[in-house]
Scaffold this active site. Structure first.
Site, PDB file in Angstrom:
ATOM      1  N   ASN A 195     110.452  18.921  44.481  1.00 34.88           N
ATOM      2  CA  ASN A 195     109.050  19.344  44.499  1.00 34.88           C
ATOM      3  C   ASN A 195     108.286  18.871  45.737  1.00 34.88           C
ATOM      4  OD1 ASN A 195     108.450  16.634  44.083  1.00 34.88           O
ATOM      5  ND2 ASN A 195     107.700  16.884  41.994  1.00 34.88           N
ATOM      6  N   LYS A 196     108.977  18.228  46.681  1.00 32.47           N
ATOM      7  CA  LYS A 196     108.292  17.701  47.857  1.00 32.47           C
ATOM      8  C   LYS A 196     108.143  18.776  48.945  1.00 32.47           C
ATOM      9  CE  LYS A 196     107.666  13.580  46.219  1.00 32.47           C
ATOM     10  NZ  LYS A 196     108.175  13.726  44.846  1.00 32.47           N
ATOM     11  N   ASN A 197     107.373  18.435  49.993  1.00 29.62           N
ATOM     12  CA  ASN A 197     107.046  19.432  51.024  1.00 29.62           C
ATOM     13  C   ASN A 197     108.265  19.887  51.812  1.00 29.62           C
ATOM     14  OD1 ASN A 197     104.529  18.691  50.077  1.00 29.62           O
ATOM     15  ND2 ASN A 197     103.566  18.885  52.084  1.00 29.62           N
TER      16      ASN A 197
END
Length: 368
Positions: free
Chosen positions: A182-184
């Site tokens: 879910n990170k950038n």
């Protein structure tokens, strides 16, 4: 119901998928050349500082604590408004997490409270850049220098963010990044630790792989207790494919965040995040619901409208694990209020502008 619009979704291009297939066909799928290449690329992004990658952004925090010499009898000051891993790692090394409240507007750790909480046992501070909004690095390091404390930046959500024009990770003490899905940018699972000193590289590498140090063709020694925390070449290849898109991803997130501010109905009584379009990477767009709104009902009604909503995060000092250490309700009113009512709305680079309108309209209907 329309197709579900999740609160986040990774953006992985076909070239990266093909690159992963090449790694799988190569026969070298655990730590190898891709890991070395990924570490070199991350080091370049972080101003040439030494970087080592691991299998999660949780273990990078633990490794930083161990490298900083934090252990039994020590205290580490941190925020109660974060993923519980931030405090769990402190207990993992035998130290005690000491919580202080957050600022109401930024939702980041209140540095005034940090300074008050320092004792003779305090060894380190773990600030968290919630939703990618950086903690004030100038004030943070001023306190650390004055109190002789180590800083372990939980920058899990801050890849691509900056402070006064300098990339997070390019300066400071230990800096921990996460590459969770879910990170950038993602490696599916994984993390990176920026080290403050090249002399720490051998110990960091030993700690991530059972403490083993090799020499010559067949020499092997173990003199420190390590774990199994290495990143695979499969994961590293995903990361190498993601890095060139970081700037574009960040720009798109900022554009979508601006649209949220333009389209959101201010009469709903929600607390919006700080409108920062220079330093924040807009990892998440979070609103705090009005006191009268029931969060569970809001999430369910939004899901009925085809919109996924996340909760990041409940105030962790109220979990049973931390109540057992003596923390209790009422100690950190800002974190508790925010933790009860915060929701994460959809925000990811592949979203369309009209998706923002869809979210804002659905939220207006549910809250009205």
């Amino acid at each position: 119901m329309k197709d579900l619009l999740p609160f986040t979704r990774p953006d992985i291009d076909e070239a990266t998928i093909a690159g992963v297939a090449e790694v799988l066909r190569s026969g070298w799928i655990t730590s190898g050349p891709q890991v070395k290449a990924f570490e070199a690329a991350l080091s370049k992004l972080c101003g040439g500082r030494p970087v080592r990658v691991f299998n999660s952004g949780t273990v990078t925090l633990e490794m930083a604590l161990r490298l900083a010499g934090v252990g039994p009898g020590d205290e580490v000051i941190t925020t109660p408004l974060s993923w519980v891993a931030t405090a769990n790692v402190v207990q993992e090394v035998g130290a005690r997490p000491v919580f202080v409240d957050v600022e109401s507007a930024s939702r980041n750790i209140d540095l005034n409270e940090v300074e008050k909480a320092v004792t003779a046992k305090t060894k380190a501070i773990i600030p968290v850049d919630l939703a990618g909004l950086p903690v004030d690095r100038d004030r943070l390091y001023s306190i650390a220098k004055k109190k002789n404390l180590r800083v372990i930046e939980d920058a899990a959500q801050a890849m691509g963010a900056s402070w006064r024009g300098r990339a997070i990770g390019a300066f400071g003490d230990f800096v921990s990044f996460s590459f969770h899905a879910n990170k950038n940018i993602t490696t599916a699972e994984g993390g990176a630790l920026v080290l403050p000193d090249e002399k720490l590289i051998p110990l960091a590498e030993a700690l991530r792989l059972q403490g083993v140090v090799r020499s010559g063709e067949d020499g092997m020694e173990v003199d420190v207790l390590g774990g199994k925390a290495n990143m695979t070449d499969v994961a590293a290849r995903i990361g190498l494919g993601q890095l060139p898109h970081l700037k574009r991803f960040t720009e798109r997130r900022r554009s979508l965040a601006k649209r949220y501010f333009e389209r959101w109905d201010r009469s709903l009584g929600c607390e919006l995040p700080v409108e920062d379009f220079e330093s924040s990477n807009w990892h998440m767009f979070q609103v705090v619901l009005p006191r009268q709104a029931e969060r569970g009902r809001f999430i369910a009604r939004m899901r009925e409208a085809g919109i996924g909503v996340g909760v990041h995060y409940p105030a962790m000092h109220l979990f049973a694990l931390y109540r057992a250490l003596g923390w209790r309700e009422g100690q950190f009113p800002h974190a508790e209020r925010i933790g009860r009512s915060i929701v994460t709305l959809p925000l990811f680079p592949a979203m369309k502008d009209e998706d923002v309108e869809r979210v804002c309209e659905a939220a207006r209907k549910v809250l009205k």
